[in-house]
Write a protein that holds these residues in place. Structure first.
Motif, PDB file in Angstrom:
ATOM      1  N   TYR A  61     -11.563  -2.726   4.077  1.00 24.39           N
ATOM      2  CA  TYR A  61     -11.107  -3.135   2.744  1.00 24.39           C
ATOM      3  C   TYR A  61     -10.554  -4.560   2.732  1.00 24.39           C
ATOM      4  O   TYR A  61     -10.191  -5.044   1.663  1.00 24.39           O
ATOM      5  CB  TYR A  61     -10.028  -2.177   2.250  1.00 24.39           C
ATOM      6  CG  TYR A  61     -10.536  -0.807   1.890  1.00 24.39           C
ATOM      7  CD1 TYR A  61     -10.970  -0.517   0.605  1.00 24.39           C
ATOM      8  CD2 TYR A  61     -10.594   0.200   2.839  1.00 24.39           C
ATOM      9  CE1 TYR A  61     -11.443   0.739   0.273  1.00 24.39           C
ATOM     10  CE2 TYR A  61     -11.058   1.466   2.522  1.00 24.39           C
ATOM     11  CZ  TYR A  61     -11.489   1.732   1.240  1.00 24.39           C
ATOM     12  OH  TYR A  61     -11.956   2.977   0.923  1.00 24.39           O
ATOM     13  N   PRO A  90       0.835  -1.210   0.000  1.00 27.99           N
ATOM     14  CA  PRO A  90       0.000   0.000   0.000  1.00 27.99           C
ATOM     15  C   PRO A  90       0.861   1.248   0.000  1.00 27.99           C
ATOM     16  O   PRO A  90       1.923   1.306   0.616  1.00 27.99           O
ATOM     17  CB  PRO A  90      -0.799  -0.123   1.303  1.00 27.99           C
ATOM     18  CG  PRO A  90       0.113  -0.894   2.214  1.00 27.99           C
ATOM     19  CD  PRO A  90       0.907  -1.836   1.336  1.00 27.99           C
ATOM     20  N   ASP A 122      -5.691   1.911   0.360  1.00 34.24           N
ATOM     21  CA  ASP A 122      -6.391   0.622   0.399  1.00 34.24           C
ATOM     22  C   ASP A 122      -7.220   0.395  -0.861  1.00 34.24           C
ATOM     23  O   ASP A 122      -7.247  -0.724  -1.401  1.00 34.24           O
ATOM     24  CB  ASP A 122      -7.296   0.554   1.632  1.00 34.24           C
ATOM     25  CG  ASP A 122      -6.492   0.454   2.917  1.00 34.24           C
ATOM     26  OD1 ASP A 122      -5.276   0.193   2.826  1.00 34.24           O
ATOM     27  OD2 ASP A 122      -7.061   0.636   4.002  1.00 34.24           O
ATOM     28  N   VAL A 144      -3.482  -4.102   3.658  1.00 35.78           N
ATOM     29  CA  VAL A 144      -4.368  -2.936   3.709  1.00 35.78           C
ATOM     30  C   VAL A 144      -4.303  -2.359   5.112  1.00 35.78           C
ATOM     31  O   VAL A 144      -3.907  -3.029   6.062  1.00 35.78           O
ATOM     32  CB  VAL A 144      -5.824  -3.306   3.349  1.00 35.78           C
ATOM     33  CG1 VAL A 144      -5.927  -3.771   1.912  1.00 35.78           C
ATOM     34  CG2 VAL A 144      -6.369  -4.380   4.294  1.00 35.78           C
TER      35      VAL A 144
END
Length: 632
Positions: free
Chosen positions: A251, A212, A219, A246
Motif C-alpha cells: 500500500y 492507521p 492500510d 501504512v
C-alpha cells in the motif's frame, strides 16, 4: 377448573400501567389528579386553620379554590361559573405558552450542546497540526507534539476520528496529561469523508498526520483518507505537508500517490523490523533510538553555518561544543557520515543532534582533543552471529531479510514456531531468498511451553528475539502480547536458574504491557506503535528528517552503532569527549555519545548519554561503548 383471580394490588398496578401506555394525555391527566389530590386538601387545612378565614362554609370553599388556583397558577378567580371557567382557560393558555417557550429554548440549547459534544463545529486555527485517525499511536503523537510546542505561544492540535468527542478528550487527558500551552481540539466523524475533514481546516494547517487503525484493513483506509484529504483541500494554493503510515509495503505506493508531492509515507512493519534487528545485533541500541526520537532530550536539527563553507566536513565535527554533527543535506538528499574530506558547499545544511535549535552555536573544540589518549590499534574484529527467533509473525520475514543483508559468513538464524502451514510456507519462502552467508533453520514447537525452551541451548545465542503472534482470521486482537509475556516469563525463570543474563530483544504491540513484561527496565523493547508515533512526530516538525531516518534505519546504509570504547581511547584513561570525536573521525565515523557500563543499571538513561559536551571529561572503562554514526 376456575382460574384464580390476581391480587387486587397487582390488578391495580396493571390498570395503572395500561392507562400510562395510552400516551401523553394519560400522563397529563394523572399528573393533574395527583396535584389536585395534594393541593386541595393542603389548601383546605390552611384555610380552616386561618383565624381570619370567612365564617361561612361557602366563603371558606371559595378561599380554598382561590388558594388552589394560585398554587397551580390557574387564576383562582371566584364568582359565576363563566368567570371561573374563563379564568382557568386564560391560565392554561398562559401556562401552555410559557411551557412551549421554555421547551423550545431547552431543545435549542440541548441540540447546540449535543452538536458541540459531538465535535461538529469547524476549527478556526492556522498553522495547527491535524491528526486523522485513532489508534494507540495517537497518544504518543500528541504527547510528542505537546513537548515540541512547549515554547510556542499559540499551538494547537486537532484530532479527528470516528469516535465520541467526549471519549477522545477523556482518553487523551488520561494518557497525555497536562498539555501546557497547546490547545487540544477533538472533532468526531469519519476521516474518509471530505465534508467532515473540512471541520479541521486542513487548508490552513501546518502539517497533517494520518494514523492507521489497529485493524487488518487499516492500510486501505489510510489511502482512502489521503484521497479524501486531497478532495477536501482547495484546488489551488499551497497544501500542508502530509505524514502518513501504512503497515504493508503493497500500500505504500498508493498512499504516496494519494499524499501528493512532498508527502511522507512510513512503512511501519519495515521500520519495526529494522530496529529490532539493529537492537539484536547491538544490545542497548533501542535506548539510543528512544533518546533520539522523543522530544524530551536531544534530537535532530538542520542548521546552516556559512563560516564552514569551503572547509572539509571533518572540521564541522569539532566546531560545535554542545551539539554533535552527523552529516549534511545537499539539495533534498541527506549524506550521513560523509568522508571527513568532503567539502561543505554553499547551501548545505548540517545535520546536528542538539538539545534545542537555540543550543546549536559554533566554537572551535580542537583545543579539547588529547591525542595521547587516543587508541591507535585496529578495531575489534566482527564475528559470525547466532540469532534465536522465538515466534513468527508478518514482520518476521522482514527481520530475516535484514539479518541476511548484514550477515557475516557463518551466521545463523534459528526460528522456533508452532509449525502451522502458513508459518512453514513463509519460512521456506524466506529461506529460499537468503544468501549463502546466513543459515535459516525452523524448529517446530510452542514457545509458550517450558519444555520447548528447555530443549534449546538458549545461552549459546548472541541474541534472542521474542515476537508476538498475529491474530488469525476472525480472532480478536485485544491482547496481542499475551504469548510474548508468557515466553518472557519462562526466559526470566531460565535466567534466574542459571544466573546468566540473556540478550533478549522483545517486540510488544501495546505500550501498556511494557510494565507487565518480566524484564529489566533497561532491556531492549521495541513497541511498534509507539515507535512509529515518535517518528511521525519528528518528521511533522521537519519533513527533511524522513530521509535521514530512512538512511539511519536501513540495513545497507549508514546507521547508529555501538562500538567498544577501547577502539577510540585507551582503557582506564581520563579524557574529554572531544578526544573520542577526533578518534572516531580518524575511523571515518561520527561519535554522538556513549554508554557507561557502570551506570547501565542505575542511571535514568541506563548508562546512555547522547550528545555530551565536547569538554566533558570522564574515565573510560574497557566495558564502555561509544555511540557512533557509521557503517559496519
Amino acid at each position: 377448573m376456575a382460574q384464580r383471580r390476581a391480587p387486587l394490588g397487582d390488578r391495580a398496578r396493571y390498570w395503572f400501567d395500561s392507562t400510562l401506555a395510552r400516551g401523553a394525555s394519560a400522563i397529563v391527566g394523572w399528573m393533574a389528579l395527583l396535584c389536585l389530590a395534594v393541593v386541595v386538601p393542603a389548601s383546605a387545612v390552611v384555610v380552616w386553620t386561618d383565624p381570619g378565614a370567612p365564617e361561612s362554609v361557602r366563603g371558606r370553599l371559595a378561599a380554598v379554590w382561590h388558594l388552589t388556583g394560585e398554587t397551580l397558577r390557574l387564576g383562582g378567580e371566584t364568582g359565576t361559573p363563566l368567570r371561573v371557567t374563563m379564568s382557568v382557560l386564560l391560565a392554561l393558555v398562559a401556562l401552555l405558552y410559557v411551557s412551549t417557550l421554555v421547551g423550545l429554548i431547552t431543545t435549542a440549547l440541548t441540540e447546540r450542546l449535543t452538536a458541540l459534544r459531538r465535535g461538529r463545529s469547524t476549527v478556526l486555527e492556522r498553522g495547527h497540526v491535524v491528526v486523522l485517525g485513532w489508534s494507540e499511536q495517537v497518544f504518543t503523537v500528541v504527547s510528542e507534539l505537546v513537548a515540541a510546542n512547549a515554547n510556542q505561544r499559540r499551538a494547537a492540535v486537532a484530532v479527528l476520528a470516528d469516535r465520541d468527542k467526549t471519549a477522545m478528550e477523556e482518553a487523551l487527558s488520561t494518557k497525555v496529561g497536562p498539555v501546557g500551552r497547546t490547545r487540544l481540539i477533538c472533532r468526531s466523524g469519519p476521516t474518509t469523508d471530505p465534508a467532515v475533514l473540512s471541520l479541521t481546516s486542513p487548508a490552513t494547517a501546518g502539517v497533517v498526520l494520518v494514523l492507521p487503525r489497529d485493524e487488518p484493513d487499516a492500510d486501505a483506509e489510510v489511502v482512502k483518507t489521503l484521497l479524501a484529504l486531497r478532495a477536501a483541500l482547495p484546488g489551488e494554493g499551497e497544501r500542508p505537508p502530509v505524514v502518513a503510515a501504512v503497515r504493508d509495503d503493497r500500500y505504500r505506493l498508493a498512499a504516496t500517490l494519494a499524499a501528493g508531492p512532498g508527502g511522507v509515507v512510513l512503512e511501519s512493519d519495515t521500520v519495526t523490523a529494522q530496529l529490532i534487528v539493529q537492537a539484536a545485533r547491538r544490545p542497548g541500541l533501542s535506548l539510543v533510538h528512544q533518546e533520539l526520537l522523543d522530544f524530551a532530550g536531544d534530537e535532530f536539527y538542520l542548521v546552516t553555518e556559512p563560516a564552514l563553507t569551503g572547509r572539509p566536513f571533518g572540521d564541522a565535527l569539532l566546531s560545535y561544543p554542545t551539539s554533535s554533527v552527523v552529516g549534511i543535506v545537499r539539495g533534498d538528499s541527506p549524506l550521513l557520515n560523509p568522508p571527513p574530506h568532503t567539502p561543505l558547499t554553499e547551501g548545505d545544511l548540517l545535520i546536528v543532534i542538539s538539545r534545542d535549535d537555540d543550543t546549536v552555536w559554533p566554537a572551535d573544540c580542537a583545543d579539547s582533543v588529547e591525542k595521547a589518549a587516543m587508541a591507535s590499534g585496529p578495531p575489534t574484529p566482527a564475528r559470525p552471529e547466532r540469532v534465536l527467533l522465538l515466534g513468527w509473525n508478518r514482520r518476521a520475514p522482514l527481520m530475516v531479510d535484514q539479518l541476511r543483508r548484514r550477515a557475516r559468513p557463518g551466521s545463523a538464524v534459528d526460528v522456533v514456531a508452532d509449525g502451522g502451514e502458513a508459518t512453514v510456507r513463509q519460512v521456506n519462502e524466506t529461506d529460499a531468498q537468503h544468501g549463502a552467508d546466513l543459515t535459516l533453520t525452523l524448529h517446530h514447537g510452542d514457545v509458550t511451553r517450558p519444555e520447548t525452551l528447555r530443549g534449546l541451548d538458549v545461552h549459546s545465542y548472541d541474541s534472542v528475539i521474542v515476537l508476538g503472534q498475529d491474530p488469525g482470521p476472525g480472532q480478536p486482537s485485544e491482547d496481542p502480547d499475551n504469548h510474548t509475556l508468557v515466553t518472557l516469563l519462562l526466559l526470566r525463570q531460565m535466567e534466574e536458574a542459571t544466573g546468566r543474563e540473556l540478550p533478549v530483544v522483545t517486540e510488544l504491540i501495546d505500550d501498556r504491557n511494557r510494565a507487565l513484561a518480566p524484564i529489566g527496565p533497561g532491556a531492549d523493547v521495541i513497541i511498534s506503535g509507539k515507535l512509529i508515533g515518535l517518528l511521525m512526530a519528528q518528521i511533522s516538525q521537519n519533513r527533511h528528517l524522513a530521509a535521514v531516518f530512512e538512511e539511519l534505519f536501513s540495513a545497507d546504509g549508514t546507521g547508529i552503532r555501538l562500538r567498544p570504547a577501547g577502539d577510540y581511547v585507551l582503557p582506564g584513561c581520563e579524557t574529554t569527549f572531544a578526544t573520542v570525536v577526533a578518534a572516531a573521525r580518524q575511523r571515518g565515523e561520527c561519535a554522538i555519545g556513549y554508554r557507561s557500563h557502570d551506570d547501565a543499571s542505575t542511571s535514568p538513561g541506563y548508562g546512555v548519554r547522547i550528545n555530551p559536551p565536547k569538554a566533558e571529561r570522564r574515565g573510560w572503562a574497557a566495558e564502555d561503548e561509544v555511540i557512533v554514526v557509521g557503517r559496519d
